[in-house]
Design an enzyme around this catalytic site. Structure first.
Site, PDB file in Angstrom:
ATOM      1  CG  ASP A  45     100.238  10.266 -55.323  1.00 12.51           C
ATOM      2  OD1 ASP A  45      99.125  10.820 -55.217  1.00 12.51           O
ATOM      3  OD2 ASP A  45     101.318  10.895 -55.308  1.00 12.51           O
ATOM      4  CE1 TYR A  50     105.938  14.662 -56.928  1.00 12.85           C
ATOM      5  CE2 TYR A  50     104.805  12.561 -57.182  1.00 12.85           C
ATOM      6  CZ  TYR A  50     104.972  13.762 -56.510  1.00 12.85           C
ATOM      7  OH  TYR A  50     104.181  14.045 -55.426  1.00 12.85           O
ATOM      8  CE  LYS A  80     100.334  14.362 -55.806  1.00  8.88           C
ATOM      9  NZ  LYS A  80     101.246  13.332 -56.296  1.00  8.88           N
ATOM     10  CG  HIS A 113     102.009  19.219 -56.825  1.00  7.33           C
ATOM     11  ND1 HIS A 113     102.719  18.383 -57.653  1.00  7.33           N
ATOM     12  CD2 HIS A 113     102.421  18.917 -55.582  1.00  7.33           C
ATOM     13  CE1 HIS A 113     103.526  17.615 -56.932  1.00  7.33           C
ATOM     14  NE2 HIS A 113     103.367  17.929 -55.672  1.00  7.33           N
TER      15      HIS A 113
END
Length: 325
Positions: A45, A50, A80, A113
């Site tokens: 994931d 990130y 996402k 997201h």
């Protein structure tokens, strides 16, 4: 040990345990991915925000594909779309950047997201002078239509939502020609999400739990908050089954067919987190864990305004957590 799977309405098999990568530092995540793949993980994931997709891509490039350890078709990769890329013109370029960083030709699953959009541009958190976020008026239904085009182009196999409420899911379904396959939300025994899970399952969506261990490493943790891993019932079951408290929390989820993406960069924990398919709780034990629910949400984006910590987006009309579920 390979993880058991759920079947998405697209016909894809999605492993019930995946490796989460939120808060995995660059410099650590590459080794974590490579180790996870060697011990049987087949679900990773990711997310653009990130900040580590480039390094994840290096790990995938070395491990996945023809003549390498893992065939691409055996791997399930999620990413996402970030809030600054909701404008229909920005959706495909954002995905293509993620694909380039991950060194993949397609994603198995692409999630929106959050339901609300930030101001367009390359600053991921555009702010006003007072520190509040600068939003954009793009509605998630328009973003969804742009996401659907990615499936038609073969760049994405399935689409989904993250941090959407039940009402917002139905709103997307009202316009969708490609139906969302997955909802990803915070979920653990303190925030069991029973109504939301039932809502999703009735509409053909599977649910992925983020922060399934209660995210005790989050930056803004209140020292007075309860700690899920230290709950007596969790500790007692860990002792009974000779497992870690984390394995107890993950087993509870997979036994109710909720997908989990625990994050770790520690090999022993990465291995432990997937070893949850060789024991089973009794219905009574499941009820004991169900009883921990207190609708306690840990992951709420916060801002400091005038020295006080306040929910960053709670005033936005599309903020999902003002809804009952």
């Amino acid at each position: 040990m390979a993880a058991s799977c759920v079947l998405l309405h697209t016909g894809q098999k999605m492993p019930l345990i995946g490796l989460g990568t939120w808060k995995s530092e660059p410099g650590q995540v590459k080794a974590a991915i490579k180790y996870a793949l060697t011990v049987g993980y087949r679900h990773i994931d990711c997310a653009a925000i990130y900040g580590n997709e480039l390094e994840i891509g290096e790990a995938l490039q070395e491990t996945v594909g023809p003549g390498k350890a893992v065939p691409r078709e055996e791997l399930f990769v999620t990413s996402k779309l970030w809030n600054t890329k909701h404008h229909p013109e920005d959706v495909e370029p954002a995905l293509r950047k993620t694909l380039a960083d991950l060194q993949l030709e397609y994603l198995d699953l692409y999630l929106m997201h959050w339901p609300y959009a930030f101001e367009r541009g390359d600053n991921p958190f555009p702010k006003n002078a007072d520190g509040t976020i600068r939003y954009d008026a793009t509605h998630y239904k328009d973003t969804w239509k742009a996401l659907e085009a990615l499936v038609a182009k073969g760049l994405v196999r399935a689409l989904g939502l993250s941090n959407f409420s039940s009402r917002q899911i139905d709103d997307v379904l009202s316009v969708a020609s490609v139906r969302p396959a997955v909802l990803q939300v915070e979920c653990h025994p303190y925030l069991a999400q029973n109504e939301l899970i039932a809502h999703c399952q009735a509409r053909g969506l599977e649910v992925t739990a983020y922060s399934p261990l209660g995210s005790s490493d989050r930056a803004w943790r209140d020292p007075n908050e309860p700690v899920l891993l230290e709950e007596p019932v969790v500790q007692a079951l860990a002792e009974k089954y000779n497992r870690s408290p984390a394995q107890i929390l993950l087993r509870w989820q997979v036994q109710r067919k909720v997908i989990c993406i625990p994050k770790s960069v520690t090999p022993s924990r990465i291995l432990q987190n997937i070893q949850v398919f060789d024991f089973t709780f009794s219905p009574e034990e499941m009820k004991q864990l169900d009883a921990l629910n207190k609708n306690l949400r840990f992951i709420v984006p916060m801002l400091t305004v005038d020295g006080k910590r306040v929910p960053r987006d709670a005033g936005h009309p599309l903020y999902p957590f003002n809804d009952p579920y």
